[in-house]
Design a protein around this motif. Sequence first.
Motif, PDB file in Angstrom:
ATOM      1  N   UNK A   1       0.479  -1.119   0.155  1.00  0.00           N
ATOM      2  CA  UNK A   1       0.075  -0.270   0.304  1.00  0.00           C
ATOM      3  C   UNK A   1       0.729   1.177  -0.057  1.00  0.00           C
ATOM      4  N   UNK A   2       0.752   2.117  -0.260  1.00  0.00           N
ATOM      5  CA  UNK A   2       1.898   3.457  -0.714  1.00  0.00           C
ATOM      6  C   UNK A   2       1.935   3.969   0.128  1.00  0.00           C
ATOM      7  N   UNK A   3       1.053   4.024   1.439  1.00  0.00           N
ATOM      8  CA  UNK A   3       1.307   4.883   2.285  1.00  0.00           C
ATOM      9  C   UNK A   3       1.388   4.303   3.247  1.00  0.00           C
ATOM     10  N   UNK A   4       2.926   2.816   3.007  1.00  0.00           N
ATOM     11  CA  UNK A   4       4.063   2.429   3.580  1.00  0.00           C
ATOM     12  C   UNK A   4       2.996   1.464   4.978  1.00  0.00           C
ATOM     13  N   UNK A   5       1.743   1.506   5.136  1.00  0.00           N
ATOM     14  CA  UNK A   5       1.589   0.961   6.536  1.00  0.00           C
ATOM     15  C   UNK A   5       1.035  -0.578   5.814  1.00  0.00           C
ATOM     16  N   UNK A   6       0.374  -0.982   5.082  1.00  0.00           N
ATOM     17  CA  UNK A   6       0.518  -2.373   4.715  1.00  0.00           C
ATOM     18  C   UNK A   6       1.211  -3.295   3.637  1.00  0.00           C
ATOM     19  N   UNK A   7       2.020  -4.184   4.110  1.00  0.00           N
ATOM     20  CA  UNK A   7       2.547  -5.059   2.992  1.00  0.00           C
ATOM     21  C   UNK A   7       2.197  -6.361   2.733  1.00  0.00           C
ATOM     22  N   UNK A   8       3.699  -6.454   2.375  1.00  0.00           N
ATOM     23  CA  UNK A   8       4.312  -8.439   2.284  1.00  0.00           C
ATOM     24  C   UNK A   8       4.901  -8.451   3.520  1.00  0.00           C
ATOM     25  N   UNK A   9       4.677  -9.585   4.579  1.00  0.00           N
ATOM     26  CA  UNK A   9       5.237  -9.995   5.961  1.00  0.00           C
ATOM     27  C   UNK A   9       5.335 -11.476   5.736  1.00  0.00           C
ATOM     28  N   UNK A  10       6.026 -12.527   5.002  1.00  0.00           N
ATOM     29  CA  UNK A  10       6.159 -13.981   5.236  1.00  0.00           C
ATOM     30  C   UNK A  10       6.798 -13.696   6.507  1.00  0.00           C
ATOM     31  N   UNK A  11       6.167 -15.519   7.202  1.00  0.00           N
ATOM     32  CA  UNK A  11       7.056 -15.858   8.472  1.00  0.00           C
ATOM     33  C   UNK A  11       7.959 -16.142   8.206  1.00  0.00           C
ATOM     34  N   UNK A  12       9.275 -16.283   8.627  1.00  0.00           N
ATOM     35  CA  UNK A  12      10.215 -17.337   8.378  1.00  0.00           C
ATOM     36  C   UNK A  12      11.019 -16.272   7.425  1.00  0.00           C
ATOM     37  N   UNK A  13      11.821 -17.664   6.438  1.00  0.00           N
ATOM     38  CA  UNK A  13      12.533 -16.996   5.241  1.00  0.00           C
ATOM     39  C   UNK A  13      11.202 -17.362   4.378  1.00  0.00           C
ATOM     40  N   UNK A  14      11.700 -16.102   3.246  1.00  0.00           N
ATOM     41  CA  UNK A  14      10.316 -15.027   2.573  1.00  0.00           C
ATOM     42  C   UNK A  14      10.665 -16.542   1.576  1.00  0.00           C
ATOM     43  N   UNK A  15       9.565 -16.974   0.307  1.00  0.00           N
ATOM     44  CA  UNK A  15       9.570 -17.977  -0.376  1.00  0.00           C
ATOM     45  C   UNK A  15       9.664 -17.179  -2.036  1.00  0.00           C
ATOM     46  N   UNK A  16       9.065 -15.776  -1.496  1.00  0.00           N
ATOM     47  CA  UNK A  16       8.855 -15.172  -2.973  1.00  0.00           C
ATOM     48  C   UNK A  16      10.136 -14.103  -2.829  1.00  0.00           C
ATOM     49  N   UNK A  17      10.381 -13.529  -4.246  1.00  0.00           N
ATOM     50  CA  UNK A  17      11.513 -12.581  -4.581  1.00  0.00           C
ATOM     51  C   UNK A  17      10.968 -11.138  -4.387  1.00  0.00           C
ATOM     52  N   UNK A  18       9.753 -10.576  -4.391  1.00  0.00           N
ATOM     53  CA  UNK A  18       9.950  -9.643  -3.723  1.00  0.00           C
ATOM     54  C   UNK A  18      10.128  -9.458  -1.901  1.00  0.00           C
ATOM     55  N   UNK A  19       9.926  -9.651  -1.352  1.00  0.00           N
ATOM     56  CA  UNK A  19       9.591  -9.814   0.322  1.00  0.00           C
ATOM     57  C   UNK A  19      11.504 -10.263   0.694  1.00  0.00           C
ATOM     58  N   UNK A  20      11.700 -11.236  -0.311  1.00  0.00           N
ATOM     59  CA  UNK A  20      13.448 -11.225   0.142  1.00  0.00           C
ATOM     60  C   UNK A  20      14.679 -10.625  -0.254  1.00  0.00           C
ATOM     61  N   UNK A  21      14.208  -9.623  -1.500  1.00  0.00           N
ATOM     62  CA  UNK A  21      14.747  -9.082  -1.604  1.00  0.00           C
ATOM     63  C   UNK A  21      14.730  -7.889  -0.262  1.00  0.00           C
ATOM     64  N   UNK A  22      13.880  -7.100  -0.936  1.00  0.00           N
ATOM     65  CA  UNK A  22      13.056  -6.201  -0.066  1.00  0.00           C
ATOM     66  C   UNK A  22      13.702  -6.006   1.901  1.00  0.00           C
ATOM     67  N   UNK A  23      14.387  -7.444   2.219  1.00  0.00           N
ATOM     68  CA  UNK A  23      14.352  -7.985   3.378  1.00  0.00           C
ATOM     69  C   UNK A  23      16.140  -7.487   2.829  1.00  0.00           C
ATOM     70  N   UNK A  24      16.493  -7.581   2.125  1.00  0.00           N
ATOM     71  CA  UNK A  24      18.481  -7.977   1.675  1.00  0.00           C
ATOM     72  C   UNK A  24      18.985  -6.216   1.988  1.00  0.00           C
ATOM     73  N   UNK A  25      17.334  -5.398   1.336  1.00  0.00           N
ATOM     74  CA  UNK A  25      18.077  -4.053   1.719  1.00  0.00           C
ATOM     75  C   UNK A  25      17.421  -3.441   2.745  1.00  0.00           C
ATOM     76  N   UNK A  26      17.249  -4.294   3.509  1.00  0.00           N
ATOM     77  CA  UNK A  26      16.975  -3.520   5.461  1.00  0.00           C
ATOM     78  C   UNK A  26      17.930  -4.523   5.726  1.00  0.00           C
ATOM     79  N   UNK A  27      18.452  -5.545   5.648  1.00  0.00           N
ATOM     80  CA  UNK A  27      19.451  -5.355   6.132  1.00  0.00           C
ATOM     81  C   UNK A  27      19.192  -6.867   6.739  1.00  0.00           C
ATOM     82  N   UNK A  28      18.131  -7.787   6.953  1.00  0.00           N
ATOM     83  CA  UNK A  28      17.887  -8.863   7.302  1.00  0.00           C
ATOM     84  C   UNK A  28      18.351  -9.707   6.373  1.00  0.00           C
ATOM     85  N   UNK A  29      18.764  -9.774   5.636  1.00  0.00           N
ATOM     86  CA  UNK A  29      19.598 -11.060   4.880  1.00  0.00           C
ATOM     87  C   UNK A  29      20.273 -10.655   4.474  1.00  0.00           C
ATOM     88  N   UNK A  30      21.298 -11.276   4.283  1.00  0.00           N
ATOM     89  CA  UNK A  30      22.533 -10.929   3.651  1.00  0.00           C
ATOM     90  C   UNK A  30      22.667 -10.639   1.763  1.00  0.00           C
TER      91      UNK A  30
END
Length: 405
Positions: free
Chosen positions: A241-270
Amino acid sequence: MSRGGIVRRVRGGCRAPSSFAIRGHDDDDGDGLRTVLVTGGAGYIGSHTCLELLATGRYRVVAIDNLVNSDVESLNRVRELLAAAGGEECDDDDEDDDDDVDAFGDRLHFRDCDIRDGAGLRSVLDEFPSIGSCIHFAGLKAVGESVARPLDYYDVNVGGTTCLLRGLESASVRRFVFSSSATVYGEPEMLPLKEHARLSATSPYGRTKLFIEEMLRDLYASMPKSWNILILRYFNPIGAHPSGRMGEDPQGIPNNLMPFIAQVCVGRREKLSVFGDDYDTPDGTGVRDYIHVVDLARGHVAALDKLYDDDDVGCESVNLGTGTGVSVLELVAGMAEAAGGPVPYVISERRPGDVAELYADATKAREMLGWTAVLGTREMCEDTWRWQSTNPMGYKVEAEVVTEN
């Protein structure tokens, strides 16, 4: 309409959207609202769809979810966004507040319920007898995981849907929108993919979607005067959502591409693992039709509107996509631009069940539902980054930081 899809609710001095209309309801509680059951309603696509449904001013939502891969906080954010949007448009001079309905509280209900729990489903349907339709998202959804855990996928997806349909049939709820997938096309025989293309599947996940589609076609054939079904085949939902208040939040290691990229960008994944760079595509990586989750949510609203407007839809399949393919590396570049820095990645072996290219012909959605995707890759990446950068741990306060994949 704003890009976030928020339509202001009619409360006191609030303005109604110009498209607001109530059409032939038979499932309201005397307030002119259609009541829809949304399975998997706390999930990524489900929560965005709940928001869009409520924002129309035409629907009451009963969301169920077992919270295995979701967080009920997503629905709290739905209420927050709707209340904020309503407040922006309300007339401060209106003094008749006692007659207002509080912050959508009677229009959004949540129940912790697994679709395999027949008794639990009956309890929800009994509690909300005005339910007249269902949008079905609940299920397991990762291609790679389904190869490792096929029985879980058949149990939850196929078994759960069977249980759900039995419950809906007993309650005479026969307007049904199913969240299917482009994986039912298997190795595509044509590009862009049209709804009449040959169906097959290359993974247990894809087969569960295909089996459910066949189940729905058989169910409709057995009672063509009773059921009204739309099967929505969508491709790769991303964005937030463009507000930044809602988005994809998978439990554990993401199985899909975009949330994994996003977690790399914020330092949660190497780093990101790109599965395969030797496909027959321009840069060797897989090409998919990525669709913004807000566009996708609006597509579900359009489908449900269609089922209420036309009692003779039958059982139809409709693609929801942009019609444009984007490669993995193009998406990585888009996220690097949005985040203002490089996205570390390594090339890994192909995943079992993946295909080189998948993208849609969405003509039928435009002609039948009046729906077209309007948000592009730039918005998908920018909105994903806004969500992840302002909610680095998703809906949680804390989450594990991983240094190795």
